[in-house]
Enzyme design. Structure first.
Site, PDB file in Angstrom:
ATOM      1  N   GLY A   1      33.118 -83.144  -0.287  1.00 53.63           N
ATOM      2  CA  GLY A   1      32.935 -82.541   1.036  1.00 53.63           C
ATOM      3  C   GLY A   1      33.578 -81.175   1.190  1.00 53.63           C
ATOM      4  O   GLY A   1      33.692 -80.661   2.296  1.00 53.63           O
TER       5      GLY A   1
ATOM      6  N   GLU B   1      34.507 -89.083  -9.045  1.00 55.67           N
ATOM      7  CA  GLU B   1      34.473 -88.170  -7.908  1.00 55.67           C
ATOM      8  C   GLU B   1      35.868 -87.603  -7.675  1.00 55.67           C
ATOM      9  O   GLU B   1      36.698 -88.240  -7.008  1.00 55.67           O
ATOM     10  CB  GLU B   1      34.017 -88.903  -6.641  1.00 55.67           C
ATOM     11  CG  GLU B   1      32.633 -89.496  -6.738  1.00 55.67           C
ATOM     12  CD  GLU B   1      32.051 -89.752  -5.341  1.00 55.67           C
ATOM     13  OE1 GLU B   1      31.021 -89.151  -5.031  1.00 55.67           O
ATOM     14  OE2 GLU B   1      32.640 -90.510  -4.578  1.00 55.67           O
TER      15      GLU B   1
ATOM     16  N   GLU C   1      37.155 -92.157   0.249  1.00 56.42           N
ATOM     17  CA  GLU C   1      37.526 -92.238   1.673  1.00 56.42           C
ATOM     18  C   GLU C   1      38.072 -93.619   2.017  1.00 56.42           C
ATOM     19  O   GLU C   1      38.926 -93.758   2.900  1.00 56.42           O
ATOM     20  CB  GLU C   1      36.321 -91.851   2.542  1.00 56.42           C
ATOM     21  CG  GLU C   1      36.096 -90.341   2.494  1.00 56.42           C
ATOM     22  CD  GLU C   1      34.650 -89.911   2.427  1.00 56.42           C
ATOM     23  OE1 GLU C   1      33.769 -90.669   2.867  1.00 56.42           O
ATOM     24  OE2 GLU C   1      34.400 -88.804   1.921  1.00 56.42           O
TER      25      GLU C   1
END
Ligand code: PGA
Length: 256
Positions: free
Chosen positions: A178, A172, A102
């Site tokens: 998410g 990741e 992010e």
């Protein structure tokens, strides 16, 4: 999971919780995991900056460690809004996330900036959790290996072997974060093996065998154990499921 590497489960709370719920959450996690946390598995939580101190205080008798979600690479001075490694050390942090997807893709952090942050974290005595991972377009274009290789090489540029031993890497895949779309254990293992091979080329195979590589992206209590069964998956970086004490504790148990 490699026999030399003690499993490590870290919770990334992202921009969630408040002053009361952050303390309640961590107290519930600490009491339900006290038998295993610190002994059979390393556990860390990464709350938002403003709740770090409260969480550190709430964990004073626990072996759960605390990490920040970001850091700035300068020590002090005119850097409005930023937080340094010495500030994080001062309040009792052990870990810091560097290069989370992010921050790369929403905030716009570059490999070069992430490298400076990792370096500053290590020099400041923190243990960085360095995140890498490809976008869905990159996976579809068969660029996963190229992207992850570039991120690892650039992120660790200039770090000697004794410095890099402080680093935990988190693979990741961005498309798994998410989304509920976990990488299969095989997809994750393939990327972890690639990263470990790369570390062997950049440093040596002994060091590469000691560095922990976590998987992150929609880890849940029901997929944690199968991911941990893979040889090069040494732990888990958990977002959404780390906000529920029961789920996070179940994941910690699955990692032992
Ligand atoms: P998620 O997040 O578990 O909610 O997919 C993982 C992460 O961003 O570290």
């Amino acid at each position: 999971m490699g026999f030399m590497r003690k499993p490590f489960v870290a919770g990334n709370w992202k921009m969630n919780t408040d002053s009361l719920s952050s303390v309640e959450l961590v107290k519930a996690i600490a009491s339900a995991s006290s038998e295993i946390a610190g002994h059979r598995v390393h556990v860390a939580v990464c709350p938002p900056f403003v709740y770090l101190q409260g969480v550190v205080n709430a964990l004073s008798t626990s072996s759960i460690a605390v990490g920040a979600q970001d850091i700035y690479y300068e020590q002090k001075g005119a850097f409005t809004g930023e937080i340094s490694s010495s500030m994080l050390k001062d309040i009792g942090c052990t870990y810091v996330l560097c290069g989370h997807s992010e921050r790369r893709h929403v905030i716009g952090e570059t490999d070069e900036l992430i490298n400076k942050k990792i370096t500053a974290a290590i020099l400041g005595g923190l243990l960085p959790i360095f995140c890498v991972g490809e976008l869905i377009e990159e996976r579809k274009a068969s660029e996963t290996e190229e992207v992850v290789t570039r991120q690892v090489k650039n992120g660790l540029a200039g770090l000697s072997a004794d410095k890099v031993s402080a680093v935990t890497i988190a693979y990741e895949p961005v498309w798994a974060i998410g989304t509920g779309l976990t990488a299969t254990p095989q997809q994750a293992q393939e990327a972890h093996a690639l990263i470990r091979k790369l570390l062997g080329q950049m440093y040596d195979t002994e060091l590469a065998g000691e560095i922990r590589i976590l998987y992150g992206g929609s880890v849940k209590p029901d997929n944690a154990a199968e991911l941990m069964r893979e040889q090069d998956i040494d732990g888990l970086l958990v977002g959404g499921a780390s906000l529920k004490a029961d789920d996070f504790v179940a994941i910690i148990q699955a990692a032992t």
